[in-house]
Design an enzyme around this catalytic site. Structure first.
Site, PDB file in Angstrom:
ATOM      1  N   HIS A 221       0.885  -1.179   0.000  1.00  0.00           N
ATOM      2  CA  HIS A 221       0.000   0.000   0.000  1.00  0.00           C
ATOM      3  C   HIS A 221       0.918   1.222   0.000  1.00  0.00           C
ATOM      4  O   HIS A 221       1.762   1.370  -0.883  1.00  0.00           O
ATOM      5  CB  HIS A 221      -0.926  -0.104   1.220  1.00  0.00           C
ATOM      6  N   LYS A 254       7.625  -9.005  -7.210  1.00  0.00           N
ATOM      7  CA  LYS A 254       6.755  -7.834  -7.415  1.00  0.00           C
ATOM      8  C   LYS A 254       7.617  -6.578  -7.527  1.00  0.00           C
ATOM      9  O   LYS A 254       8.500  -6.345  -6.696  1.00  0.00           O
ATOM     10  CB  LYS A 254       5.800  -7.678  -6.229  1.00  0.00           C
ATOM     11  N   ILE A 255       7.347  -5.764  -8.510  1.00  0.00           N
ATOM     12  CA  ILE A 255       8.098  -4.525  -8.699  1.00  0.00           C
ATOM     13  C   ILE A 255       7.321  -3.409  -7.994  1.00  0.00           C
ATOM     14  O   ILE A 255       6.171  -3.120  -8.341  1.00  0.00           O
ATOM     15  CB  ILE A 255       8.266  -4.194 -10.203  1.00  0.00           C
ATOM     16  N   GLY A 257       5.670  -0.087  -6.714  1.00  0.00           N
ATOM     17  CA  GLY A 257       5.211   1.107  -7.421  1.00  0.00           C
ATOM     18  C   GLY A 257       4.469   0.769  -8.709  1.00  0.00           C
ATOM     19  O   GLY A 257       4.108   1.674  -9.473  1.00  0.00           O
ATOM     20  N   PHE A 258       4.249  -0.528  -8.952  1.00  0.00           N
ATOM     21  CA  PHE A 258       3.519  -0.944 -10.163  1.00  0.00           C
ATOM     22  C   PHE A 258       2.299  -1.775  -9.774  1.00  0.00           C
ATOM     23  O   PHE A 258       2.313  -2.493  -8.780  1.00  0.00           O
ATOM     24  CB  PHE A 258       4.429  -1.780 -11.075  1.00  0.00           C
ATOM     25  N   HIS A 260      -2.168  -2.128  -9.605  1.00  0.00           N
ATOM     26  CA  HIS A 260      -3.213  -1.541  -8.765  1.00  0.00           C
ATOM     27  C   HIS A 260      -4.415  -2.464  -8.778  1.00  0.00           C
ATOM     28  O   HIS A 260      -4.732  -3.059  -9.805  1.00  0.00           O
ATOM     29  CB  HIS A 260      -3.621  -0.150  -9.283  1.00  0.00           C
ATOM     30  N   ASP A 311       2.662   5.802  -6.468  1.00  0.00           N
ATOM     31  CA  ASP A 311       3.850   5.711  -5.613  1.00  0.00           C
ATOM     32  C   ASP A 311       5.143   5.656  -6.409  1.00  0.00           C
ATOM     33  O   ASP A 311       6.207   5.992  -5.880  1.00  0.00           O
ATOM     34  CB  ASP A 311       3.746   4.483  -4.702  1.00  0.00           C
ATOM     35  N   ARG A 336      -3.368  11.868   3.405  1.00  0.00           N
ATOM     36  CA  ARG A 336      -4.514  10.951   3.435  1.00  0.00           C
ATOM     37  C   ARG A 336      -5.339  11.070   4.709  1.00  0.00           C
ATOM     38  O   ARG A 336      -6.504  10.673   4.757  1.00  0.00           O
ATOM     39  CB  ARG A 336      -4.023   9.518   3.204  1.00  0.00           C
TER      40      ARG A 336
HETATM   41  N1  ACO Z   1       5.111  -6.382 -10.133  1.00  0.00           N
HETATM   42  C1  ACO Z   1       5.050  -7.539 -10.827  1.00  0.00           C
HETATM   43  N2  ACO Z   1       3.919  -8.203 -11.060  1.00  0.00           N
HETATM   44  C2  ACO Z   1       2.804  -7.676 -10.580  1.00  0.00           C
HETATM   45  C3  ACO Z   1       2.778  -6.474  -9.870  1.00  0.00           C
HETATM   46  C4  ACO Z   1       3.990  -5.826  -9.647  1.00  0.00           C
HETATM   47  N3  ACO Z   1       4.055  -4.691  -8.946  1.00  0.00           N
HETATM   48  N4  ACO Z   1       1.510  -6.170  -9.501  1.00  0.00           N
HETATM   49  C5  ACO Z   1       0.761  -7.170  -9.993  1.00  0.00           C
HETATM   50  N5  ACO Z   1       1.529  -8.070 -10.634  1.00  0.00           N
HETATM   51  C6  ACO Z   1       1.096  -9.276 -11.305  1.00  0.00           C
HETATM   52  C7  ACO Z   1       0.951 -10.424 -10.295  1.00  0.00           C
HETATM   53  O1  ACO Z   1       2.154 -11.108 -10.104  1.00  0.00           O
HETATM   54  C8  ACO Z   1      -0.101 -11.247 -10.974  1.00  0.00           C
HETATM   55  O2  ACO Z   1       0.499 -11.899 -12.073  1.00  0.00           O
HETATM   56  P1  ACO Z   1       0.153 -13.401 -12.436  1.00  0.00           P
HETATM   57  O3  ACO Z   1      -1.327 -13.356 -12.782  1.00  0.00           O
HETATM   58  O4  ACO Z   1       1.040 -13.717 -13.580  1.00  0.00           O
HETATM   59  O5  ACO Z   1       0.410 -14.214 -11.191  1.00  0.00           O
HETATM   60  C9  ACO Z   1      -1.048 -10.198 -11.551  1.00  0.00           C
HETATM   61  O6  ACO Z   1      -0.220  -9.068 -11.814  1.00  0.00           O
HETATM   62  C10 ACO Z   1      -2.180  -9.802 -10.608  1.00  0.00           C
HETATM   63  O7  ACO Z   1      -1.580  -9.334  -9.389  1.00  0.00           O
HETATM   64  P2  ACO Z   1      -2.218  -9.406  -7.959  1.00  0.00           P
HETATM   65  O8  ACO Z   1      -1.149  -9.351  -6.932  1.00  0.00           O
HETATM   66  O9  ACO Z   1      -3.200 -10.529  -7.870  1.00  0.00           O
HETATM   67  O10 ACO Z   1      -3.032  -8.056  -7.958  1.00  0.00           O
HETATM   68  P3  ACO Z   1      -3.686  -7.390  -6.690  1.00  0.00           P
HETATM   69  O11 ACO Z   1      -4.845  -6.635  -7.171  1.00  0.00           O
HETATM   70  O12 ACO Z   1      -3.916  -8.376  -5.602  1.00  0.00           O
HETATM   71  O13 ACO Z   1      -2.498  -6.436  -6.181  1.00  0.00           O
HETATM   72  C11 ACO Z   1      -1.151  -4.649  -5.689  1.00  0.00           C
HETATM   73  C12 ACO Z   1      -2.498  -5.078  -6.274  1.00  0.00           C
HETATM   74  C13 ACO Z   1      -1.044  -5.178  -4.244  1.00  0.00           C
HETATM   75  C14 ACO Z   1      -1.085  -3.134  -5.677  1.00  0.00           C
HETATM   76  C15 ACO Z   1      -0.019  -5.232  -6.529  1.00  0.00           C
HETATM   77  O14 ACO Z   1      -0.094  -4.726  -7.840  1.00  0.00           O
HETATM   78  C16 ACO Z   1       1.347  -4.995  -5.935  1.00  0.00           C
HETATM   79  O15 ACO Z   1       1.799  -5.752  -5.065  1.00  0.00           O
HETATM   80  N6  ACO Z   1       2.056  -3.903  -6.383  1.00  0.00           N
HETATM   81  C17 ACO Z   1       3.335  -3.536  -5.800  1.00  0.00           C
HETATM   82  C18 ACO Z   1       3.150  -2.728  -4.526  1.00  0.00           C
HETATM   83  C19 ACO Z   1       2.628  -1.340  -4.803  1.00  0.00           C
HETATM   84  O16 ACO Z   1       3.103  -0.640  -5.676  1.00  0.00           O
HETATM   85  N7  ACO Z   1       1.643  -0.938  -3.994  1.00  0.00           N
HETATM   86  C20 ACO Z   1       1.059   0.417  -4.073  1.00  0.00           C
HETATM   87  C21 ACO Z   1      -0.355   0.353  -4.554  1.00  0.00           C
HETATM   88  S1  ACO Z   1      -1.041   1.988  -4.827  1.00  0.00           S
HETATM   89  C22 ACO Z   1      -1.271   2.603  -3.290  1.00  0.00           C
HETATM   90  O17 ACO Z   1      -1.426   1.903  -2.310  1.00  0.00           O
HETATM   91  C23 ACO Z   1      -1.244   4.047  -3.175  1.00  0.00           C
END
Ligand code: ACO
Length: 374
Positions: A221, A254-255, A257-258, A260, A311, A336
Site C-alpha cells: 500500500h 513484485k516490482i 510502485g507498479f 493496482h 507511488d 490521506r
Molecule cells: N510487479 C510484478 N507483477 C505484478 C505487480 C507488480 N508490482 N503487480 C501485480 N503483478 C502481477 C501479479 O504477479 C499477478 O500476475 P500473475 O497473474 O502472472 O500471477 C497479476 O499481476 C495480478 O496481481 P495481484 O497481486 O493478484 O493483484 P492485486 O490486485 O492483488 O495487487 C497490488 C495489487 C497489491 C497493488 C499489486 O499490484 C502490488 O503488489 N504492487 C506492488 C506494490 C505497490 O506498488 N503498492 C502500491 C499500490 S497503490 C497505493 O497503495 C497508493
C-alpha cells in the site's frame, strides 16, 4: 449458509463493501466530491482539498481562511508528546513513530463525544498534528532545536519550515502541495477501509486513524513510495535497470510502485505527477535517474503490461525534493489523513457494524482428547 451468502472474493476484490459520497475511483475518472482530481491538482491547495473532503463543498475565501487558522491553532504538540518522540529509539521507522504520536495526541484531545462537530474538531487536530510530528521527530534525530510553527504558511511550506528550518522554494511548495492533493483520498483503499471498520464499532477518531496508519505502512500500500525509490536507487543506467527487472519478473518478484487493484489502464495520479520526474531530474542535474525510471517502467510494461501507480513517480519526486526516504510514507499520511477523517465522519453518520463472514477451512468436527491421552 446459502450460496448467495457464501459468495467469496479473495482480498475482497471487486466487492462493493459500502457507499461513499466522498470519492469516485473509476478507470476513466477520479473525483473528490465530484471534482476531477486533475482540476484540483492544477488549481487547488491541499487545504482547499481537505476542506472539500471534510465538508463536502469547496470553501469560500472566508471559510478557507478560518480553516487554515484552525489548523494553525493546533500545530503545536503537547510537551509530553515531544518527550515521547525523543524517547523512541533512533532506528524506529517514521511510520511507527507517527502511529505512536497520533495515538498519544488522542489522549490530549478534549473533545469527548463522537458527535459530528466534535469529529470535525478532532479531524482538524489530527490534520495539524501529523506534519508537526514528522517535523519534530526529524529535528530531534538531527540534533537541532525545535521550531515554533509560523502561522500563515501553507500546509506544505509549514512542514518544510518546521522540519528543515528554511523557507520552501516556490517549486518545492508547489510540488509537495501537488502530491498532498493527489494522495488526499482514494475511496475504499485498504487503510481507509481499516479506518471505517474501526469506526463502525463506534471506537474514537484517533483509534481509527491509528488503524489506518498501520495499514498504510505496508509496501503493498503506501509503503510502496519508499520501496520504489530504493528500487530506482540501485541502478545508474537504464540497461542495468532493464536487465535486473527482466530477471526479477521471470522470478515473479513484485516490482514496487507498479500495479493496482482497481486501475487497469493506469493510475490517474501517476500520469499527473510523472512530468515532474523529468523536470526535477534535469533541474537537479541527475538525468540518469529519470533514465532508470523510464527503463524500469518500459520493462514492466513490455513484460507484464502493468502500469505504474502513484507511488512510483512520487518516490523519485520526494527524493528530488531532498526528503529522507524514511518520511515518504509519512508524507502520504499527512495528505490521506484528510480522506480518512472524511470517511470516519461519513461512516458515523450512517453507521452499521462492518462484520463480514469467513469460509471455514479447518478440521471437521472431532472429539476432545483429554490431556493425559494426547
Ligand atoms: N510487479 C510484478 N507483477 C505484478 C505487480 C507488480 N508490482 N503487480 C501485480 N503483478 C502481477 C501479479 O504477479 C499477478 O500476475 P500473475 O497473474 O502472472 O500471477 C497479476 O499481476 C495480478 O496481481 P495481484 O497481486 O493478484 O493483484 P492485486 O490486485 O492483488 O495487487 C497490488 C495489487 C497489491 C497493488 C499489486 O499490484 C502490488 O503488489 N504492487 C506492488 C506494490 C505497490 O506498488 N503498492 C502500491 C499500490 S497503490 C497505493 O497503495 C497508493
Amino acid at each position: 449458509m446459502s450460496a448467495e451468502v457464501e459468495a467469496y472474493h479473495p482480498g475482497l476484490e471487486g466487492v462493493i463493501a459500502g457507499e461513499t459520497a466522498i470519492c469516485c475511483v473509476e478507470q476513466d475518472r477520479l473525483l473528490y466530491r465530484g471534482y476531477d482530481v486533475g482540476d484540483l491538482a492544477r488549481h487547488a491547495s491541499f487545504e482547499e482539498c481537505a476542506f472539500l473532503l471534510l465538508h463536502g463543498e469547496l470553501p469560500t475565501a472566508p471559510e478557507l481562511a478560518l480553516f487554515k487558522k484552525q489548523i494553525d491553532g493546533e500545530r503545536e504538540l503537547p510537551g509530553a508528546v515531544v518527550e515521547v518522540l525523543r524517547a523512541i529509539p533512533r532506528q524506529a521507522p517514521m511510520m511507527d513513530v507517527l502511529r505512536t504520536g497520533v495515538s498519544l495526541c488522542g489522549n490530549f484531545s478534549s473533545a469527548k463525544s463522537q458527535g459530528a462537530s466534535n469529529l470535525l474538531t478532532r479531524a482538524v487536530r489530527v490534520l495539524a498534528a501529523v506534519p508537526s510530528l514528522i517535523a519534530v521527530r526529524l529535528r530531534i534525530l538531527a540534533g537541532k532545536p525545535l521550531l515554533e510553527p509560523r502561522p500563515g504558511l501553507s500546509h506544505a511550506a509549514q512542514f518544510i519550515y518546521m522540519a528543515f528550518g528554511r523557507e520552501a522554494t516556490a517549486l518545492e511548495e508547489k510540488i509537495l502541495n501537488l502530491t498532498l492533493v493527489l494522495y488526499a483520498e482514494h475511496e475504499y483503499n485498504a487503510s481507509t477501509f481499516a479506518a471505517r471498520v474501526c469506526t463502525s464499532t463506534l471506537s474514537g477518531l484517533h483509534s481509527s486513524v491509528v488503524a489506518a496508519i498501520g495499514t498504510l505502512k505496508g509496501p503493498l500500500h503506501g509503503g510502496a513510495n519508499e520501496a520504489a525509490l530504493h528500487l530506482i536507487d540501485q541502478f545508474r543506467s537504464g540497461p542495468d535497470a532493464r536487465a535486473w527487472v527482466e530477471e526479477a519478473l521471470e522470478k515473479k518478484v513484485k516490482i514496487m510502485g507498479f500495479g493496482h487493484r482497481v486501475y487497469r489502464n493506469g493510475d490517474h495520479r501517476a500520469f499527473i505527477l510523472e512530468p515532474y520526474v523529468d523536470e526535477l531530474a534535469k533541474a537537479r542535474g541527475e538525468p540518469w535517474r529519470a533514465e532508470v525510471y523510464h527503463a524500469i517502467k518500459q520493462t514492466v510494461w513490455d513484460k507484464k503490461k502493468i502500469h505504474p501507480n502513484v507511488d512510483y513517480p512520487c518516490g523519485l519526486v520526494y527524493y528530488f525534493l531532498g526528503f529522507p526516504p524514511d518520511i515518504f510514507t509519512a508524507l502520504f499520511v499527512m495528505a490521506r489523513v484528510s480522506g480518512w477523517c472524511a470517511h470516519i465522519i461519513e461512516q458515523h453518520e450512517n453507521n452499521r457494524l462492518i462484520r463480514p463472514r469467513s469460509r471455514y477451512t479447518g478440521p471437521a468436527p472431532r472429539a476432545y482428547v483429554a490431556l493425559a491421552a494426547r
